[in-house]
Design an enzyme around this catalytic site. Structure first.
Site, PDB file in Angstrom:
ATOM      1  CB  THR A  33      -1.000   0.023   1.188  1.00  0.00           C
ATOM      2  OG1 THR A  33      -0.321  -0.355   2.374  1.00  0.00           O
ATOM      3  CG2 THR A  33      -2.146  -0.924   0.957  1.00  0.00           C
ATOM      4  CG  PHE A  40      -7.374  -5.173  -5.910  1.00  0.00           C
ATOM      5  CD1 PHE A  40      -7.627  -4.226  -6.892  1.00  0.00           C
ATOM      6  CD2 PHE A  40      -6.141  -5.789  -5.885  1.00  0.00           C
ATOM      7  CE1 PHE A  40      -6.666  -3.913  -7.829  1.00  0.00           C
ATOM      8  CE2 PHE A  40      -5.171  -5.478  -6.820  1.00  0.00           C
ATOM      9  CZ  PHE A  40      -5.427  -4.534  -7.785  1.00  0.00           C
ATOM     10  CG  ASP A 109       2.642  -5.843  -5.976  1.00  0.00           C
ATOM     11  OD1 ASP A 109       3.625  -6.625  -5.963  1.00  0.00           O
ATOM     12  OD2 ASP A 109       2.111  -5.388  -4.947  1.00  0.00           O
ATOM     13  CG  HIS A 126      -3.815 -14.601  -5.130  1.00  0.00           C
ATOM     14  ND1 HIS A 126      -4.238 -13.731  -4.163  1.00  0.00           N
ATOM     15  CD2 HIS A 126      -4.106 -15.845  -4.661  1.00  0.00           C
ATOM     16  CE1 HIS A 126      -4.766 -14.425  -3.150  1.00  0.00           C
ATOM     17  NE2 HIS A 126      -4.684 -15.707  -3.431  1.00  0.00           N
ATOM     18  CB  CYS A 134      -1.955 -17.831 -24.872  1.00  0.00           C
ATOM     19  SG  CYS A 134      -3.125 -19.009 -25.593  1.00  0.00           S
ATOM     20  CB  CYS A 159      -3.202 -16.799 -28.472  1.00  0.00           C
ATOM     21  SG  CYS A 159      -1.545 -17.462 -28.686  1.00  0.00           S
ATOM     22  CB  CYS A 162      -2.850 -21.519 -30.153  1.00  0.00           C
ATOM     23  SG  CYS A 162      -3.425 -20.870 -28.568  1.00  0.00           S
ATOM     24  CB  SER A 201      -6.906  -9.848   6.235  1.00  0.00           C
ATOM     25  OG  SER A 201      -7.203 -10.392   4.965  1.00  0.00           O
ATOM     26  CG  ASN A 225      -2.508  -7.302   8.745  1.00  0.00           C
ATOM     27  OD1 ASN A 225      -2.205  -6.837   7.640  1.00  0.00           O
ATOM     28  ND2 ASN A 225      -3.755  -7.588   9.063  1.00  0.00           N
TER      29      ASN A 225
END
Ligand SMILES: [Zn+2]
Length: 253
Positions: A33, A40, A109, A126, A134, A159, A162, A201, A225
Site C-alpha cells: 500500500t 482491492f 504487483d 495469485h 495465452c 493469441c 493458437c 488479513s 498487519n
C-alpha cells in the site's frame, strides 16, 4: 505477544531473526500500500465498487474479457509507477543474506521481483498482473501489445499463435490455484523455523493455511498487519504498526 510498542516489536523481531535458520515471509496487500498499489479487498477498495469478473465469465464472454482488460488498463498508472517499499527492501536484504530462501505472496504487483528476488524465488499464489499469457498455449504477451491491439480492433485480442484467450497472468475467482506454487509454498512452510506473515488479513484460503501449518511444524510465527487477524493468539509476535516502519531497520545498506 502483541507488541504495543514499535521499538519492542523491532527488538523482538530481531531476536527471532537472529535465532532462525530459515525464514519464510508470506506477504499480502498491506506490504504494497505504501507503494501506491490499492488493496482491492479493503473496504472502499476496487473490488467493493467493481465486482471481480469470475473466471468462467471471462472464458464465456468477449464482453467480459473486454471489461476485464479495460479495468486492467485503468490500473496501469498505479502498477507501472509502483516501486518496492521498505517492507520489500527489508525482505530482499534478508534474501541476499541467505536468511530467506524465497517469498510466498498473495500480491500480483511484481514488487518482490523488482526488489531483487529471482523470479524462481517469488512464489505467487495469485499470479502476476504485470504481463499476460495465452490460457491455452501459455505464450507470454506484454500489456502494451494487448492495449495496442485492443485499441486498434476495439476488443481484446486472442493469441496470434493458437487463437486462445489472452488474460493477465493472475488467478481469477473461480480459477484453480496454481499447483506448483501451492506445493512450493507447502515445502517452504515445512522447511522454515520462522514464518513471517506481512500485510495479509489471512482470511483467503487456502493461502491462509500456511501460518497455521508453520506453527504446527514448530516454527515461530510473526504477524505484522495493521488489523488483527484470527491467528494473532498463536503468534509469537504480533506487530500492528505500519509495515514499512516496522521493517525499515532490517534494510541492509
Ligand atoms: Zn496460444
Amino acid at each position: 505477544m502483541i507488541a504495543a510498542d514499535l521499538k519492542i516489536a523491532q527488538e523482538r523481531l530481531q531476536d527471532l531473526l537472529d535465532a532462525a535458520k530459515v525464514v519464510v515471509p508470506f506477504t499480502g496487500a498491506g506490504i504494497s500500500t505504501e507503494c501506491g498499489i490499492p488493496d482491492f479487498r479493503s473496504p472502499g477498495g476496487l473490488w467493493t465498487k467493481n465486482q471481480p469478473i469470475p473466471f468462467d465469465a471471462f472464458l464465456s464472454s468477449q464482453e467480459m474479457r473486454d471489461e476485464a482488460w479495460r479495468r486492467r488498463f485503468a490500473m496501469e498508472e498505479h502498477f507501472s509507477a509502483a516501486r518496492p517499499g521498505r517492507g520489500h527492501l527489508a525482505l530482499a536484504s534478508l534474501y541476499r543474506a541467505s536468511k530467506v530462501p524465497a517469498v510466498i505472496t498473495q500480491n500480483i504487483d511484481n514488487l518482490h521481483h523488482a526488489s531483487g528476488f529471482e523470479a524462481d524465488d517469488v512464489v505467487e499464489l495469485h499470479g502476476n498482473t504485470t504481463y499476460a499469457h495465452c490460457l491455452d498455449c501459455a505464450r507470454r504477451y506484454e500489456l502494451a501489445w494487448v492495449k495496442e491491439r485492443f485499441e486498434a480492433q476495439g476488443h481484446a485480442p486472442d493469441c496470434t499463435a493458437c487463437g486462445g484467450l489472452i488474460k493477465t497472468a493472475t488467478i481469477s475467482f473461480g480459477q484453480s490455484m496454481p499447483l506448483a506454487a501451492m506445493r512450493r509454498s507447502e515445502e517452504l512452510t515445512a522447511a522454515c523455523d520462522l514464518f513471517i506473515a506481512i500485510g495479509s488479513s489471512l482470511v483467503v484460503w487456502p493461502a491462509a493455511g500456511f501460518p497455521l501449518m508453520a506453527k504446527h511444524n514448530g516454527a515461530h510465527l510473526v504477524i505484522i498487519n495493521r488489523e488483527p487477524t484470527e491467528f494473532d493468539e498463536i503468534a509469537d509476535l504480533v506487530a500492528r504498526q505500519d509495515i514499512g516502519t516496522v521493517l525499515a531497520p532490517f534494510i541492509a545498506h
